[in-house]
Design an enzyme around this catalytic site. Structure first.
Site, PDB file in Angstrom:
ATOM      1  N   SER A 260       0.824  -1.309  -0.024  1.00 49.40           N
ATOM      2  CA  SER A 260       0.009   0.190  -0.065  1.00 49.40           C
ATOM      3  C   SER A 260       0.809   0.992   0.047  1.00 49.40           C
ATOM      4  CB  SER A 260      -0.940  -0.071   1.303  1.00 49.40           C
ATOM      5  OG  SER A 260      -0.096   0.268   2.379  1.00 49.40           O
ATOM      6  N   LYS A 261       0.278   2.411  -0.176  1.00 48.37           N
ATOM      7  CA  LYS A 261       0.999   3.698  -0.308  1.00 48.37           C
ATOM      8  C   LYS A 261       1.375   3.965   1.012  1.00 48.37           C
ATOM      9  CE  LYS A 261      -0.416   7.863  -0.308  1.00 48.37           C
ATOM     10  NZ  LYS A 261       0.597   8.151   0.513  1.00 48.37           N
ATOM     11  N   ARG A 262       0.481   3.625   2.185  1.00 48.79           N
ATOM     12  CA  ARG A 262       0.992   4.038   3.335  1.00 48.79           C
ATOM     13  C   ARG A 262       2.119   3.079   3.901  1.00 48.79           C
ATOM     14  NH1 ARG A 262      -2.547   1.880   7.582  1.00 48.79           N
ATOM     15  NH2 ARG A 262      -4.310   1.758   6.049  1.00 48.79           N
ATOM     16  N   ASP A 265       4.991   4.878   2.233  1.00 48.21           N
ATOM     17  CA  ASP A 265       5.516   6.230   2.973  1.00 48.21           C
ATOM     18  C   ASP A 265       6.141   5.808   4.236  1.00 48.21           C
ATOM     19  OD1 ASP A 265       4.092   7.656   1.114  1.00 48.21           O
ATOM     20  OD2 ASP A 265       2.286   7.913   2.240  1.00 48.21           O
TER      21      ASP A 265
END
Ligand code: GLU
Length: 494
Positions: A260-262, A265
């Site tokens: 996921s993008k999370r 990050d």
């Protein structure tokens, strides 16, 4: 028969690594089979559309070097390539489906459906609009034909649902997975046309794949649950089905859950190919070569039979075989992605690297000629992991060290560093810089000092640390004047 494949993203935001991998596998399959790679924009749900996503999809594919053969930008004869422009086509086929009794009108309003849903969820745990309860709702199966027509004429809102008969075996074949078998009683009478007259994903997707003569559907595993509905639609329309391939999920590095993008990050890696609106960096900005990024993602979920993991796009195409696609999720590994990038940079032709270096450090050309920049490229090539490293790796050629490795200084201090630096200064002053290596050998012999100490002192003075490329070659590039300046700077310290 020409193989035709399609990548069919919805323009709802930036393209994720998973999307790029789907696009890549479609591209590879097309190229391997001398086929056609189509890009279709699936924008039937205009509410979910995000400004700029369509352009982003094109830019990402172009950066990666896998642009489509047919798309809104270069249409072939199967257009339009944007679903929002294909409504007339859908209407025609829905009419045919209604006539064949493959679909029916349903007039139930939101209130009725919500109530039924709540009741069923409480009693049975789930709600399905299907053969069991459709008789109790207001639709063209429960109402008379005259009443149905009247309601339509009066403008009563309706949706069109798929008419699923119970107790039929639906068989979904997937090229890399076991056959999916499902009893039709488990399915819902899915909405095919929404109250605003636009088609849902299932309907538009199947009609388009048929009309665009798609021979093989290659898409992510998350679409596997839709396969029975799609199979049913093909059967109801009486169309030949394409082959289906559902690519394994891309998992985060821990293997627990989808990438996921999370997750990106949190752990400092991008999940998008290129920058998205000044909000997220992509692999491009991080310093990945497109060929290296493709090489890495081509291995996500696909084992290669080749000896060498490092492959050009051409090699990847030659090697590509659906038989090598695995079923299980593919774990994303950023360190591996960086390693692949480094290997690609190591294999770059000198000219290519030089032009990248010149672009990244425009100031080099002010101080060095072309030969010298070639030498710089050769000296740093093996040390570049990400293209952004070029900036810091070039600093040693442009500036005197800002700081020195303290531990090494202390160690050298024991050798009367000041005097040694002075002597080295004289040596550099009096020798031709291109013959420095021999001169240093002679110097060590005459002075009876170990070669190691002398080289370390030179290196610390010139670049400030013990790591880095061959110091004599660095000195040759920066020249006598800069070397003397750097020795002087160090002398002032001692
Ligand atoms: N529009 C769907 C998506 O956004 C396409 C699914 C498919 O390829 O069938 O991924």
């Amino acid at each position: 028969m020409t193989e035709r494949v399609r990548f069919a993203p919805s323009p709802t935001g930036p393209l994720h690594i998973g999307g790029l991998r789907t696009a890549l596998f479609n591209y590879l399959y097309a190229k391997k089979n001398n086929g056609v790679f189509v890009l279709r924009i699936e924008d039937t749900d205009q509410k979910r559309k995000v400004e700029g996503s369509e352009e982003y999809i094109f830019d990402s594919l172009e950066w990666a070097g896998i642009s489509p053969d047919e798309s809104v930008k270069n249409p072939g004869k199967h257009g339009p390539y944007r679903q929002s422009k294909r409504n007339d086509i859908y209407k025609k086929y829905v009419k045919a489906l209604l006539e064949k009794k493959g679909a029916y009108y349903a007039f139930d309003n939101a209130e009725v459906l919500t109530k039924a849903r709540e009741l069923d969820e409480e009693e049975k745990g789930a709600f399905k609009y299907n053969y069991e309860n459709r008789g109790s709702f207001e639709n063209s199966l429960s109402l008379s034909q005259a009443e149905t027509e009247k309601r339509i004429d009066d403008g009563v809102p309706y949706v069109i649902r798929l008419w699923v008969s119970p107790n039929e075996e639906i068989i979904g074949e997937d090229e890399i997975r076991n056959t999916v078998r499902i009893n039709s009683s488990e399915l819902e009478d899915k909405v095919l046309v929404k109250a605003d007259g636009t088609p849902t994903y299932h309907l538009a997707n199947v009609i388009d794949d048929h009309c665009m003569e798609i021979t093989t559907v290659i898409r992510g595993e998350e679409w596997l649950p839709s396969l029975p509905i799609h199979v049913l639609l093909y059967e109801k329309f009486g169309w030949e089905k394409p082959k289906f391939v559902h690519l394994p999920l891309i998992l985060n590095p821990s293997g627990k859950g989808k990438l996921s993008k999370r997750d990106g990050d949190k752990n400092g890696y991008p999940v998008f190919p290129i920058r998205w609106k000044d909000v997220f960096e992509g692999y491009k900005e991080k310093g990945f070569l497109p060929a290296a990024h493709l090489n890495y993602i081509a291995q996500l979920g696909c084992s290669s039979r080749g000896e060498d993991e490092i492959m050009s796009l051409k090699n990847i195409i030659d090697e590509f075989d659906l038989a090598n696609v695995q079923k299980g999720g593919a774990r994303f590994d950023y360190e591996k992605a960086k390693w692949v990038n480094q290997q690609h940079i190591k294999r770059l032709k000198k000219e290519e690297l030089v032009s990248i270096i010149k672009r990244k450090r425009k100031d080099l050309e002010k101080s060095f000629n072309d030969n010298e920049i070639h030498e710089i490229a050769e000296l740093i090539q093996d040390r570049i992991v990400l293209l952004e490293d070029i900036e810091s790796l070039c600093v040693m050629f442009l500036e005197s060290p800002k700081k020195y490795d303290e531990m090494i200084l202390q160690r050298l201090e024991k050798q009367d560093l000041g005097e040694l630096v002075n002597k080295l200064k004289k040596l550099v002053e009096n020798e031709e810089i291109s013959k420095l290596k021999d001169a240093v050998f002679r110097f060590c012999k005459n002075e009876n000092i170990g070669m190691g100490v002398v080289m370390q002192t030179l290196r610390i003075a010139v670049v400030g640390t013990l790591f880095g490329p061959d110091i004599i070659r660095v000195i040759n590039v920066i020249g006598k004047y800069s070397t003397l300046e750097r020795l002087k700077q160090m002398k002032n310290l001692t």
